[in-house]
Design a protein around this motif. Structure first.
Motif, PDB file in Angstrom:
ATOM      1  N   GLU A  68       0.498  -1.214  -0.256  1.00  0.00           N
ATOM      2  CA  GLU A  68       0.043  -0.140   0.250  1.00  0.00           C
ATOM      3  C   GLU A  68       0.896   1.578  -0.066  1.00  0.00           C
ATOM      4  OE1 GLU A  68      -3.191  -0.514  -0.280  1.00  0.00           O
ATOM      5  OE2 GLU A  68      -2.524  -2.546  -0.689  1.00  0.00           O
ATOM      6  N   SER A  69       1.849   1.123   0.304  1.00  0.00           N
ATOM      7  CA  SER A  69       2.466   2.046   0.723  1.00  0.00           C
ATOM      8  C   SER A  69       4.355   1.688   1.249  1.00  0.00           C
ATOM      9  CB  SER A  69       2.139   3.279   1.932  1.00  0.00           C
ATOM     10  OG  SER A  69       2.070   2.369   3.083  1.00  0.00           O
ATOM     11  N   PRO A  70       4.628   3.063   1.445  1.00  0.00           N
ATOM     12  CA  PRO A  70       6.995   2.478   1.856  1.00  0.00           C
ATOM     13  C   PRO A  70       6.686   2.164   2.938  1.00  0.00           C
ATOM     14  CG  PRO A  70       6.668   4.495  -0.173  1.00  0.00           C
ATOM     15  CD  PRO A  70       5.450   4.022   0.735  1.00  0.00           C
ATOM     16  N   ALA A  71       5.564   2.243   3.837  1.00  0.00           N
ATOM     17  CA  ALA A  71       5.678   2.691   5.460  1.00  0.00           C
ATOM     18  C   ALA A  71       5.126   0.962   5.736  1.00  0.00           C
ATOM     19  CB  ALA A  71       4.872   3.676   6.052  1.00  0.00           C
ATOM     20  N   ALA A  72       4.219   0.529   4.286  1.00  0.00           N
ATOM     21  CA  ALA A  72       3.694  -0.934   4.626  1.00  0.00           C
ATOM     22  C   ALA A  72       4.383  -1.670   3.707  1.00  0.00           C
ATOM     23  CB  ALA A  72       2.403  -0.940   3.711  1.00  0.00           C
ATOM     24  N   ALA A  73       6.314  -1.378   3.062  1.00  0.00           N
ATOM     25  CA  ALA A  73       6.717  -1.828   2.874  1.00  0.00           C
ATOM     26  C   ALA A  73       7.810  -2.127   4.465  1.00  0.00           C
ATOM     27  CB  ALA A  73       7.438  -2.012   1.716  1.00  0.00           C
ATOM     28  N   LEU A  74       7.773  -1.129   4.659  1.00  0.00           N
ATOM     29  CA  LEU A  74       9.097  -1.479   5.829  1.00  0.00           C
ATOM     30  C   LEU A  74       8.355  -2.074   7.100  1.00  0.00           C
ATOM     31  CD1 LEU A  74      11.522  -0.259   6.554  1.00  0.00           C
ATOM     32  CD2 LEU A  74      10.426   1.636   8.376  1.00  0.00           C
ATOM     33  N   ARG A  75       6.607  -1.839   7.050  1.00  0.00           N
ATOM     34  CA  ARG A  75       6.257  -3.298   8.112  1.00  0.00           C
ATOM     35  C   ARG A  75       6.761  -4.971   7.610  1.00  0.00           C
ATOM     36  NH1 ARG A  75       0.777  -1.060   9.180  1.00  0.00           N
ATOM     37  NH2 ARG A  75       0.575  -3.315  10.504  1.00  0.00           N
ATOM     38  N   LEU A  76       6.388  -5.041   6.208  1.00  0.00           N
ATOM     39  CA  LEU A  76       6.191  -6.307   5.605  1.00  0.00           C
ATOM     40  C   LEU A  76       7.369  -6.806   5.372  1.00  0.00           C
ATOM     41  CD1 LEU A  76       5.006  -8.705   3.406  1.00  0.00           C
ATOM     42  CD2 LEU A  76       5.363  -6.732   1.899  1.00  0.00           C
ATOM     43  N   LEU A  77       9.114  -5.651   5.952  1.00  0.00           N
ATOM     44  CA  LEU A  77      10.400  -6.110   5.754  1.00  0.00           C
ATOM     45  C   LEU A  77      10.857  -7.100   7.387  1.00  0.00           C
ATOM     46  CD1 LEU A  77      12.936  -6.735   5.310  1.00  0.00           C
ATOM     47  CD2 LEU A  77      13.522  -4.185   5.897  1.00  0.00           C
TER      48      LEU A  77
END
Length: 472
Positions: A232-241
């Motif tokens: 959904e967003s770079p913030a979501a990408a970081l949480r996915l990491l």
């Protein structure tokens, strides 16, 4: 810095008498170019030694005559460290003839290679011993390990294995006075004073010439899994990491962030690159796991994806079920820089930020560039280690030449914000000649003073790659 003498015909003739035939020759155009075309090197002479002893003789002669020396690896550097556009012409030193794999110790996970060895050849030699040399770059088919170490190269596997510095146990190098230092040890621990190895790594040839290296290998993953996930967003990408590492631990080898603009550029310039999603997403990530025997990367990726859906981090995804599908997903990421070059960037930025601040930077950067409204931003890179390639391009239908007077202001706006947020204006490409002024602007005064003192102590004549890293 002391004024230097040119590497002219007279100097070349005197040096040639001390070396085997065909060691010196006029520099061909390939030694005078760099990939982005920002600089054109000067004509002159190139030395092509075959041994570390010959390198030492060449460096000593340059030091005695106060002639500049320009180390040249594979020529793939992106910040102008390998070309000299002005000043007394330096002698170009290429170690391309010194390309041997000297030794391989599978039981130690160590490989010893000369500085001119091509990165892909080192990877292949490691593979032949059922080992992995994990440094992986887009230019690995032409980049040479000496240059990779001199620039402390990064690439896609830094998240798991570290950058070039972390993969080097020892060096053989020639110091600016022509002394040959044999630090080619294979020790994982050695606390015996100042670490000259780590001083030369990342120095971009300004403190000496790396002639060989002991390199750290790793076990080859028994199984690999690759996926591309719409987030959904770079913030979501970081949480996915974080979710991926909670589930798969250190098996997470790659975690690459891809923005919509990069996919648009691919569709425009390289339509033959098949994209995995019919509707190009605003943000996606490429994930790769490398797992040990008895572990199943497919199951791990499915668990990660299910968790991402449940937490609202992801909306779609593709898990490669064959090597061909894996290669197709990688092609998307690897061809983005190619499409970038075809579009033509106004200004490219290789930056690093604390991981938790990456999403905030991406949110704030467009406002920092609000004085330049007619632009496109392509943000992509190695999210797993906080390294973004935040590149600014012309609006559709316009050329980068239309923005010639704006490049410096755009670069400064991006770098100001990055440094203000505790980041670095140079993550993995080094300083070269492109970022000398940036170092002066953003560098800590105490660190700059120490760097200049080290340079004066080791290279008082200022012959080593003059004008790179520190102003000549």
């Amino acid at each position: 810095m002391t004024d230097l003498s040119p590497a002219d015909a007279g100097f070349a003739a005197r040096l040639a008498e001390e070396l085997p035939a065909d060691t010196l020759r006029p520099a061909e155009p390939r030694y005078l170019e760099e990939p982005r075309g920002h600089w054109q090197g000067q004509g002159g002479y190139v030395a092509l030694p075959r041994s570390a002893d010959e390198v030492a003789r060449i460096v000593a002669a340059c030091n005695t005559a106060r002639v500049g020396l320009l180390p040249f690896g594979g020529g793939t550097g992106l910040v102008g460290g390998q070309v000299q556009p002005a000043g007394p012409p330096a002698l170009i030193l290429s170690l391309e003839r010194m390309n041997a794999i000297r030794a391989l110790y599978p039981e130690e996970n160590v490989l010893v290679a000369e500085a001119g060895a091509i990165l892909a050849d080192i990877q292949a030699a490691a593979t032949g011993a059922d080992r992995l040399f994990p440094l992986s770059l887009a230019s690995e088919g032409s980049a040479r390990i000496g240059g990779c170490l001199a620039t402390n190269a990064g690439g896609v596997n830094v998240l798991r294995y570290g950058n070039a510095r972390a993969l080097c146990l020892g060096l053989e190098a020639v110091l600016p006075d022509g002394t040959l230092w044999n630090g080619l040890q294979r020790l994982y621990k050695d606390n015996t004073g100042y670490d000259l190895r780590n001083l030369l790594i990342g120095a971009e040839g300004t403190l000496g010439v790396i002639t060989a290296a002991s390199l750290r290998l790793s076990p080859r993953p028994a199984a690999t899994g690759t996926a591309m996930v719409v987030v959904e967003s770079p913030a979501a990408a970081l949480r996915l990491l974080g979710l991926a590492r909670d589930i798969a631990g250190e098996a997470v080898s790659v975690f690459e962030l891809i923005g919509r603009t990069g996919l648009d550029f691919l569709a425009e310039k390289l339509p033959q690159v098949r994209q995995p999603f019919a509707d190009r997403p605003e943000w996606s990530v490429l994930i790769e796991l490398g797992m040990s025997a008895g572990q199943d990367p497919m199951t791990a990726l499915e668990t990660i994806f299910a968790g991402a859906l449940e937490e609202g981090l992801a909306s779609d995804g593709v898990i490669a079920s064959s090597e061909a599908q894996r290669a197709g997903l990688w092609a998307v990421r690897e061809e983005i820089p190619t499409a970038n070059r075809m579009i033509g960037a106004i200004s490219s930025h290789d930056i690093a930020l604390p991981l938790s601040l990456v999403p905030e930077f991406i949110d704030r950067a467009p406002e920092a560039l609000s004085d330049f409204p007619d632009i496109r931003i392509n943000c992509f890179g190695h999210l797993g280690d906080g390294n973004l390639h935040y590149n600014v391009f012309p609006a559709e239908g316009r050329s980068k030449s239309d923005y010639a007077g704006q490049r410096d202001a755009i670069q400064r706006a991006v770098h100001d914000l990055c440094v203000d947020m505790g980041g670095s204006f140079s993550a993995e490409h080094g300083l070269g000649r492109l970022k000398v002024a940036d170092l002066e602007r953003y560098g800590d005064p105490a660190r700059l003073a120490a760097m200049r003192a080290i340079k004066r102590a080791l290279d008082p004549q200022g012959i080593m790659n003059p004008g790179a890293v520190l102003r000549a």
